[in-house]
Write an enzyme that holds these catalytic residues in place. Structure first.
Site: not given
Length: 163
Positions: A132, A89, A135
């Site tokens: 993603e 990441c 996130h």
């Protein structure tokens, strides 16, 4: 617009659930441009808005030369037998750990004009879509590690020169 600095582990925005984009205005258009500019450098498969300090549900991707973005993505399908894949990441630089991910993922969301779009794929694309979206839900891949791997990851974070 511009490539934005990536926020690092420890920044509270990375642990915050992102707000949906309700109106596409000049700020959101600029965000999308910045997300795309920020995913272009080599070695980047995706950049989520929180990684550049913006608490909105949007991310960009760069997989096999296919570069794009999605606003308000939602995972609508995960399939196949979850498997361990090496994952890193940008917000946790230099660390790679085996992470459980589904081999196929599909998300739906919108583009800047409000049109529904769908992204799906296997391999790196499936991994990026899951990573993603995590996130945007305030999760880092470290949160998905087994107890022993997470302990080792946190040790490496503490010993890193960026933390």
């Amino acid at each position: 617009m511009t490539e934005r600095q990536i926020r690092l582990f420890g920044d509270p925005v990375l642990k915050t659930v992102s707000d949906p984009v309700r109106t596409v205005d000049s700020g959101v258009r600029g965000l999308v441009e910045d997300l795309i500019d920020s995913v272009i450098p080599p070695g980047r498969a995706g950049v989520a808005a929180p990684q550049i300090g913006v608490n909105l549900r949007a991310f960009s991707y760069n997989v096999d030369g296919d570069v794009g973005y999605i606003i308000n993505p939602e995972i609508v399908e995960l399939s196949g037998e979850p498997e361990l894949v090496d994952e890193g990441c940008l917000s946790v630089p230099g660390l790679w750990f085996p992470t459980m991910r589904y081999p196929f993922a599909r998300v739906t969301g919108t583009d800047l004009e409000g049109n529904t779009i769908e992204l799906s794929g296997t391999g790196v694309m499936a991994q990026a879509l899951q990573h993603e979206t995590d996130h945007l839900d305030g999760k880092l891949y470290l949160d998905r590690l087994d107890k022993e791997s997470r302990r080792e990851a946190m040790k490496q974070v503490r010993e890193s020169n960026w933390f």
